[in-house]
Design an enzyme around this catalytic site. Structure first.
Site, PDB file in Angstrom:
ATOM      1  CB  CYS A 133      36.211  41.313   3.350  1.00 22.51           C
ATOM      2  SG  CYS A 133      37.131  41.015   1.685  1.00 22.51           S
ATOM      3  CG  HIS A 246      40.232  44.921   2.677  1.00 22.81           C
ATOM      4  ND1 HIS A 246      41.222  44.242   2.432  1.00 22.81           N
ATOM      5  CD2 HIS A 246      39.159  44.075   1.899  1.00 22.81           C
ATOM      6  CE1 HIS A 246      41.165  42.984   1.789  1.00 22.81           C
ATOM      7  NE2 HIS A 246      39.803  42.862   1.595  1.00 22.81           N
TER       8      HIS A 246
HETATM    9  O1  L14 Z   1      33.904  37.312  -2.401  1.00 25.37           O
HETATM   10  O2  L14 Z   1      40.001  38.627  -3.705  1.00 25.37           O
HETATM   11  O3  L14 Z   1      34.212  37.174  -0.415  1.00 25.37           O
HETATM   12  O4  L14 Z   1      40.354  39.873  -2.138  1.00 25.37           O
HETATM   13  C1  L14 Z   1      36.523  38.416  -1.068  1.00 25.37           C
HETATM   14  C2  L14 Z   1      38.180  38.785  -1.116  1.00 25.37           C
HETATM   15  C3  L14 Z   1      36.378  37.479  -3.086  1.00 25.37           C
HETATM   16  C4  L14 Z   1      37.857  37.411  -3.468  1.00 25.37           C
HETATM   17  C5  L14 Z   1      34.602  37.169  -1.532  1.00 25.37           C
HETATM   18  C6  L14 Z   1      39.763  38.853  -2.812  1.00 25.37           C
HETATM   19  C7  L14 Z   1      35.996  37.264  -1.636  1.00 25.37           C
HETATM   20  C8  L14 Z   1      38.312  38.806  -2.707  1.00 25.37           C
END
Ligand code: L14
Length: 340
Positions: A133, A246
């Protein structure tokens, strides 16, 4: 002959991203034939609404993926590791949201505004990876700048919402707030420390060199998506007590001379980007405004005069939409337009 409708499976259907898949497929009128909702045995039997109809969630362990054209996957990485290849071999094209296949040289890693041409490489495994993300929103904003001014170095710090870690983390934040207002010690079960009224400089686990896996995803995925390892990237990823959205503080240094005014103009006409930048009026992007929206929002664009060609900016996006489900559905839209 081109199909008119495509059978779609959602893996991890009951999760926050799974539900967002359903909303976005419906909103964008994706030509869905059959929809198949899949999750672990624990969630099987629940129903979720799609286009006004109650659909029953089925046990992923019993699924063969025969007759499914597209699989939108957002379970845990170990679940994708097991089931994405099974689906791919059965002829289902998987768009996987986990970190499992992102750096696999035989799997394209795609953001449609940035590297849509890489989708063609899906045929090797029938898997396309959806980036992390935080990476997605950063590369959408930086690609036009890289093309025009050649970025030499990126220094990014993130302010990531709890929804990235799933619905249990969202519940943990709201429960902790209630507990603290009632003078009780909140439980810490999902995130590594208390998140209510706090900031955690840790997302995912630590590597031996002191960086987290989340930080290294931003470095490695940016190189793969840009198809350019020469851009230096360094990241600090931080969890903040925000539910959705985010934010990122991004500092870049470019090879060619760069001016904040030109950056604003360039980004204002770039696909998937909206510039919100009137600081004197207190106008800049914030997660509270951006949650529920599709674009990547950029503000606080200003010169960094500690280096010859430097820019600072602030980038915000809905991590469940552009950071996850929307980007995956946009990949599926290119797939059905140009490939299947
Ligand atoms: O790798 O805890 O796509 O916010 C992205 C969100 C891993 C965890 C990934 C989180 C996830 C992350």
């Amino acid at each position: 002959m081109k199909k008119k409708k495509y059978n779609v499976a959602i893996v991890g259907a009951t999760g926050v991203v799974g539900k967002e898949f359903l909303t976005i497929l419906e909103e964008r009128n994706f030509p869905v034939g059959e929809i198949r909702l899949l999750a672990s045995e624990r969630s099987a039997g629940n129903t979720l609404k799609f286009k006004g109809v109650d659909e029953t969630v089925q046990d992923l362990a019993h699924e063969t993926f025969e007759g499914i054209d597209i699989g939108l996957f957002s379970p845990g990485a170990s679940v994708s590791a097991k089931y994405a290849p099974i689906a791919g071999k059965a002829g289902c094209i998987v768009i996987d949201n986990t970190s499992q296949f992102r750096m696999d040289p035989n799997v394209p890693l795609v953001v449609p505004e940035v590297n849509p041409g890489d989708i063609a490489k899906y045929t090797k495994k029938n898997i396309i990876a959806n980036p992390n993300c935080s990476t997605i929103q950063m590369v959408v904003a930086l690609k036009p700048i890289h093309d025009k001014y050649k970025i030499k170095r990126i220094v990014v710090s993130t302010y990531q919402s709890v929804s990235g870690a799933g619905k249990e983390a969202m519940e943990e934040l709201s429960t902790q707030v209630k507990e603290l207002f009632n003078m009780r010690e909140p439980k810490v079960e999902v995130l590594p420390h208390r998140i209510a009224f706090n900031c955690l400089p840790q997302i995912d686990s630590f590597l031996d060199d002191g960086y987290t896996k989340e930080e290294m995803k931003m470095v490695n995925e940016t190189h793969k998506i840009f198809g350019d390892e020469s851009v230096k990237v360094t990241a600090t990823t931080v969890r903040v007590p925000v539910f959705v959205g985010h934010s990122e503080s991004v500092n870049i240094e470019t090879e060619k001379p760069i001016d904040p005014k030109d950056v604003k103009k360039l980004l204002a006409k770039s696909p998937g980007v909206i510039v919100i930048d009137d600081p004197k009026e207190g106008v800049y992007p914030m997660p509270s405004d951006v949650a529920g929206q599709d674009e990547v929002f950029v503000g606080r664009i200003r010169r960094d005069d500690t280096v010859p060609n430097g820019i600072n900016m602030w980038i915000v996006a809905d991590n469940l939409r552009k950071g996850a489900a929307l980007n995956a559905v946009q990949i599926a839209e290119v797939l059905i337009k140009d490939y299947i």
